[in-house]
Every structure is written in structure tokens, then in C-alpha cells.
Scaffold this active site. Structure first.
Site, PDB file in Angstrom:
ATOM      1  N   GLU A 162     -33.709 -20.627  11.383  1.00 53.99           N
ATOM      2  CA  GLU A 162     -33.333 -19.292  11.835  1.00 53.99           C
ATOM      3  C   GLU A 162     -34.371 -18.356  12.062  1.00 53.99           C
ATOM      4  O   GLU A 162     -34.635 -16.944  11.831  1.00 53.99           O
ATOM      5  CB  GLU A 162     -32.321 -18.405  10.940  1.00 53.99           C
ATOM      6  CG  GLU A 162     -31.088 -19.308  10.726  1.00 53.99           C
ATOM      7  CD  GLU A 162     -30.089 -18.588   9.883  1.00 53.99           C
ATOM      8  OE1 GLU A 162     -30.175 -17.417   9.696  1.00 53.99           O
ATOM      9  OE2 GLU A 162     -29.225 -19.318   9.299  1.00 53.99           O
ATOM     10  N   GLU A 210     -26.565 -20.253   1.843  1.00 52.98           N
ATOM     11  CA  GLU A 210     -26.918 -19.096   1.016  1.00 52.98           C
ATOM     12  C   GLU A 210     -26.193 -19.124  -0.239  1.00 52.98           C
ATOM     13  O   GLU A 210     -25.689 -18.142  -0.733  1.00 52.98           O
ATOM     14  CB  GLU A 210     -26.667 -17.666   1.820  1.00 52.98           C
ATOM     15  CG  GLU A 210     -27.743 -17.695   2.849  1.00 52.98           C
ATOM     16  CD  GLU A 210     -27.402 -16.569   3.900  1.00 52.98           C
ATOM     17  OE1 GLU A 210     -26.805 -15.720   3.636  1.00 52.98           O
ATOM     18  OE2 GLU A 210     -28.014 -16.428   4.870  1.00 52.98           O
TER      19      GLU A 210
HETATM   20  O1  9MR Z   1     -27.234 -12.822  13.288  1.00 51.98           O
HETATM   21  C1  9MR Z   1     -26.003 -12.883  12.456  1.00 51.98           C
HETATM   22  C2  9MR Z   1     -25.195 -11.556  12.916  1.00 51.98           C
HETATM   23  O2  9MR Z   1     -25.029 -11.392  14.368  1.00 51.98           O
HETATM   24  C3  9MR Z   1     -24.162 -11.390  12.337  1.00 51.98           C
HETATM   25  O3  9MR Z   1     -23.428 -10.329  12.138  1.00 51.98           O
HETATM   26  C4  9MR Z   1     -24.193 -11.895  10.741  1.00 51.98           C
HETATM   27  C5  9MR Z   1     -22.827 -11.787  10.073  1.00 51.98           C
HETATM   28  O4  9MR Z   1     -22.119 -12.957  10.249  1.00 51.98           O
HETATM   29  O5  9MR Z   1     -24.849 -13.123  10.721  1.00 51.98           O
HETATM   30  C6  9MR Z   1     -26.055 -12.985  11.189  1.00 51.98           C
HETATM   31  O6  9MR Z   1     -26.577 -14.570  11.222  1.00 51.98           O
HETATM   32  C7  9MR Z   1     -27.083 -14.870   9.916  1.00 51.98           C
HETATM   33  C8  9MR Z   1     -26.727 -16.171   9.609  1.00 51.98           C
HETATM   34  O7  9MR Z   1     -25.521 -16.643  10.072  1.00 51.98           O
HETATM   35  C9  9MR Z   1     -27.133 -16.599   8.295  1.00 51.98           C
HETATM   36  N1  9MR Z   1     -28.382 -16.145   7.763  1.00 51.98           N
HETATM   37  C10 9MR Z   1     -28.803 -14.791   8.018  1.00 51.98           C
HETATM   38  C11 9MR Z   1     -28.617 -14.468   9.382  1.00 51.98           C
HETATM   39  C12 9MR Z   1     -28.947 -13.087   9.635  1.00 51.98           C
HETATM   40  O8  9MR Z   1     -27.927 -12.374   8.846  1.00 51.98           O
END
Ligand code: 9MR
Length: 363
Positions: free
Chosen positions: A277, A170
């Protein structure tokens, strides 16, 4: 007489002994039946393998540790995993001079024991950073050294075990610009190429990905991502693929033809694509829950269909797999059912459409 009785007794005993053995054998067999689907079973995993594509899910360490059903369905249906959180900077590198690989190692061991590939997620992101990192003012040289050491330590720890790393997550902001993160602000935009080069040096066999959301179809963001990766390739940066996150909803589903065109133009650059994802929110759609689950199934179906048709789309990963464990309700502040198994691990319409797409792919 006594002799007869003794023989009968002996027979009786040995019969019950054999019965016991038989019972024991059956029990052992039942217990030791591997959770991995058997050849011929109609599972996502088997069908995906026939189509030469990986099918994966993000894994929650808490669920993996505590829920046997979770482990059973995960190994039966998927042949790839992405640790949802535990390889991120904060959990894996909690202090400047301390790494904690405990949870990440558990997922890696589990995946290897069940012959699943692993997507490493993620080396460089602006979220999930530890306080020691964000609450100090670093010079460019200091932060370069911190990032270099982080990447070398983590990637070398799993050298040979990670199929693909999301090296940068990102980072693309608007058109022609990078998101203003600590990395970009303190190091400068070349943090991106440095990160890819270090990761490649630390594990030359891992595929290296740029991963982002909102750029799955066509539009400003996907144009920006395209320009960003093209520029990296022109600089000979070792990047092998783009991750399309695919966090979607039934209200604004992606257009399959746009996603296909986007994947195609990445193919022309020589890049692989992973859907990394995927989940599909339903709370903002119309109709009964049943209607909305059918609409959701269509989105999953369309996206897997597009991926299967594209020679460079090699993995299809959902962000979790059961509605019991999903980040969506916590994020949107509303209940939702964005995944392909329900909270009791029963397959939803989305699961059935994925099975159908995989079964009919060659027709
Ligand atoms: O699903 C993840 C959530 O449990 C965490 O709190 C968050 C922050 O670390 O990240 C979420 O996963 C993200 C992923 O790592 C990157 N793309 C977006 C996902 C959803 O926010």
C-alpha cells in the site's frame, strides 16, 4: 465522351471510397490499440515484468468507472491491482444474508481483461464492518459461523481469480498481543488461524497474506509481526506471505537497510513479501514543493530497490497511483501529493526513479 466521364467518375468514386476505407481502418486501429503497454515500451509494467516482479496499484471503483485517463494509465503502467475498498466486509456483505459483488466483480473483470493479477483485500479487519455485524452481541459460536461463511462465500466466489488474499489485516497490537477487535474479543485469538485455514480450503491456489502497517523496517511492531507469523507457521497454518503496507512520509522515511533485514528474516521463514500500500506524504516535509517531490522520489526509489534485491519480494503495490485519487488528504485533513502521477496523470519524479530502478536493476 460520356464513357470517359463515367470512367472518371467511377475512378473518383472508388478513390474516395478507398480513402474512406483507409480512414476507417486507421480510426479502427487507433481505437483498438490496446491500452496495455506494447513490448518494448518503457513503462513500469514492461520493466517490472522483465524483473519478474508485479507492479500494482490500489483501484478506486469510482475512478475506474468514470475516468478514462485513469483506466488508460492503470493498464499501461501496472500488471496488478488491489481493490481499494470494494472487497471489504461492509461493501461486499452488507446484510447477514446478502452479498453484493457488483463493484468487486467490475474490478476483477477489468483486471482479467487487461491481464493483471489481483490482490484480494481484505477478509478480516476491524474496520469497514457493517452495522448488522457490530451492533449485535454474538456468541463465540455464532461469530465463528459468520466469519466462516463470509470467508467461504467471498473466497469461493473468486476461486482461481485472486492471486493473493490479505486474509488478516492489521491484527497485531503491541508486543505479544493481538489488537482487541470484535474478532479477537468474541472468538478469541484463534480466529486468525481459523481464517487462514478456511481461506486455504476455499481457494487452495491463492497465496495467503498477513498485511500490516508500521512494521516495514526494524522495531517493536515488525518484531511482533515476525513473532506472530512464525508462530502461525509453527502451527502449520497456511500462510504464504507478509504484506508491508508502506504508508510513509518524507519526514520519517524508512531505513532501506532495516527494511532489507526485515524482508530477509521473513525469507528465512519461507515467506514472500509484497509491498502492498505504498504512498509517501510530503505535507510535513521541508523545502519547496519541488524539493519535497524529489525527496519523495528517493523514498520510492529506495523501497523498490530493496524489494528488487530481495528474492522473496515479489510485488510492489502503491495505494492508488494518481494524486487525483488518494485517501491521504481526507485522512490527515491537509492537501498532499503522495503518489507517483500528478492530478493530471503526468509522471512525477517518483515515477521516473521507479523507471530508473527497474531499468538498471541488473547492472
Ligand atoms: O484507502 C482506504 C479508504 O478509502 C477507506 O476509507 C479506508 C477504510 O475502509 O481504508 C483505506 O485503506 C486502508 C486499507 O484498506 C488498509 N490499510 C490502511 C489503508 C488506509 O487507511
Amino acid at each position: 465522351m460520356l464513357e470517359r466521364q463515367m470512367i472518371l467518375k467511377w475512378l473518383n468514386k472508388s478513390l474516395s471510397f478507398s480513402a474512406l476505407i483507409l480512414l476507417g481502418l486507421t480510426a479502427t486501429l487507433l481505437i483498438s490499440i490496446p491500452a496495455i503497454s506494447q513490448p518494448g515500451d518503457t513503462t513500469l509494467r514492461n520493466l517490472a515484468q522483465e524483473q519478474n516482479i508485479y507492479i500494482g496499484a490500489a483501484v478506486s471503483i469510482k475512478a475506474l468507472r468514470n475516468d478514462p485517463n485513469y483506466r488508460e494509465v492503470l493498464t499501461r503502467e501496472f500488471n496488478m491491482v488491489t481493490p481499494e475498498n470494494v472487497m471489504k466486509f461492509k461493501p461486499i456483505h452488507p446484510e447477514r444474508d446478502r452479498y453484493d459483488f457488483t463493484a468487486a466483480n467490475e474490478i476483477v473483470t477489468f483486471a482479467k481483461a487487461n491481464q493483471m493479477q489481483i490482490r484480494g483485500h481484505t477478509l478480516v479487519w476491524h474496520r469497514s464492518l457493517p452495522d448488522w455485524l457490530t451492533e449485535t452481541e454474538w456468541t463465540r459460536e455464532e461469530l465463528i459461523e459468520i466469519l466462516r461463511r463470509h470467508i467461504f462465500t467471498v473466497v469461493s466466489h473468486y476461486r482461481g481469480e485472486i492471486y493473493a488474499w490479505d486474509v488478516i489485516n492489521e491484527a497485531v497490537g503491541g508486543k505479544d498481543s493481538l489488537r482487541k477487535t470484535i474478532w479477537q474479543q468474541v472468538i478469541g485469538s484463534d480466529y486468525v488461524e481459523l481464517a487462514f485455514r478456511w481461506a486455504h480450503e476455499a481457494d487452495p491456489n491463492a497465496l495467503l497474506f498477513y498485511n500490516d502497517y508500521g512494521g516495514e523496517g526494524l522495531g517493536e511492531k515488525s518484531d511482533a509481526i515476525y513473532a506472530f507469523v512464525k508462530d502461525l507457521l509453527e502451527k502449520d497454518v497456511p500462510i504464504h506471505g507478509v504484506g508491508l503496507q508502506m504508508h510513509k512520509s518524507i519526514k520519517n522515511p524508512p531505513k532501506p537497510e532495516d527494511v532489507a533485514t526485515n524482508i530477509k528474516r521473513l525469507e528465512e521463514l519461507g515467506l514472500e513479501v509484497h509491498i502492498t500500500e505504498m504512498d509517501v506524504q510530503i505535507h510535513n516535509g521541508t523545502g519547496t514543493e519541488e524539493d519535497r517531490l524529489v525527496k519523495q522520489a528517493k523514498v520510492y526509489q529506495d523501497m523498490l530497490g530493496v524489494c528488487l534485491k530481495a528474492p522473496n519480494c515479489t510485488a510492489f503495490v502503491t495505494w492508488g497511483f494518481t494524486d487525483k485519487f488518494t485517501w491521504i488528504p481526507g485522512f490527515v485533513g491537509q492537501p498532499d501529493l503522495p503518489l507517483i502521477f500528478d492530478k493530471s496523470y503526468r509522471p512525477k519524479p517518483a515515477y521516473h526513479t521507479l523507471i530508473e530502478v527497474l531499468s538498471t536493476a541488473n547492472n
